[in-house]
Design a protein around this motif. Sequence first.
Motif: not given
Length: 271
Positions: A100, A163, A170
Motif C-alpha cells: 500500500y 487500503g 495492495a
Amino acid sequence: MRCALQLSLTATLLAFAWRCDAQLPIPPGGYDGFLFKGSRSSEVQLELFFDLMCPYCKLAWPNLKQVMNNYTDAQLAVVMHTFPLPYHHNAFYTAQGAHYLAQNSTRGRIDTVVMEYTELVFKYQEEFNDAETEKLSPADVKQTLGSLVQDNMGIASGPFVSGIQSGGEADGSTRTSWKFACGARAVSGTPSFMVNGVTVEAETSWTLDQWKSLIDPLLSGPTTSASSPSKSTQHARVSCPPDTTECEYLPGKIDCCSGGDYCIPNVGCRC
C-alpha cells in the motif's frame, strides 16, 4: 535458523508448485520487490525474501544494513520481496501495508518509505504475533497496524486501513509478490536469499565479513575500503592443483575447478 514451513505445509507447496508457476502474473512494473539499494543494473543483485512477522528476518536485518552500507550502488542492489508465511497469521496484513505504501506514498522515494515501514514493523513485531493478537479480530489487527503507521510515520490511519482490505490494489500486489517468490524463485521459508538469481544458503547470523566473502569475488572492480576481510575472519585456504582454479562457493568453502567447469555460488564447480 530461519522461519521454515512445516513439513506438511512444504509438501502442500510442492504439490501445487505447478499451479503457483502457471498462474504467476507479471508483477506491476515488470519486476517484483522493493529496491532498497542500487539499481537493476548493479553488478551484484541480492534478493531478500522476508516475512515481516518472522523473527529471523528481524535478526538478519541489522547485518544486512551493514552490507548495504559497505558497497556502492553500482556494485550492489538489494531487493526485498514480501513472502508472508501462513502460520504467522498477521504476516499478510503487514505485507499488504508495504505494498500500500509503495502505491500511495508521497513522501519521496517509494523504496525508502517501505524500508522505514519494514523497520517499524520489526520494532513492534512482538505486538502482532499470534499469541498477542489471539483475541483480536482481523479488523482490530489492521486498525492497530494503521495506528502504528500513523503515530510513527505520519501516514493517515484511515486510508491505510482501507487500503489493506481484501480485493484492493495492495491486496493484489501482495498476492502477486507471494506467487513470484513461490513460482519463479521456489521460496518456501524466510529469510531466504538469492545472489544474481542463485539461491544462497546464508544464515540469519551471517556477519558483514561473511557476506563480503561471498559478494566481493563477484565484483569486477575493486571493492570499497571497508571490504577487505579482517585477519580474524579470513578463512583457511586450500591449495588447488596448478591446472585448476580456486572456487570459493560459500564463505570458507573451497572447490577446485578443472577446465570447462564454472564456479557456481552456493554450489561449487559444475560443468
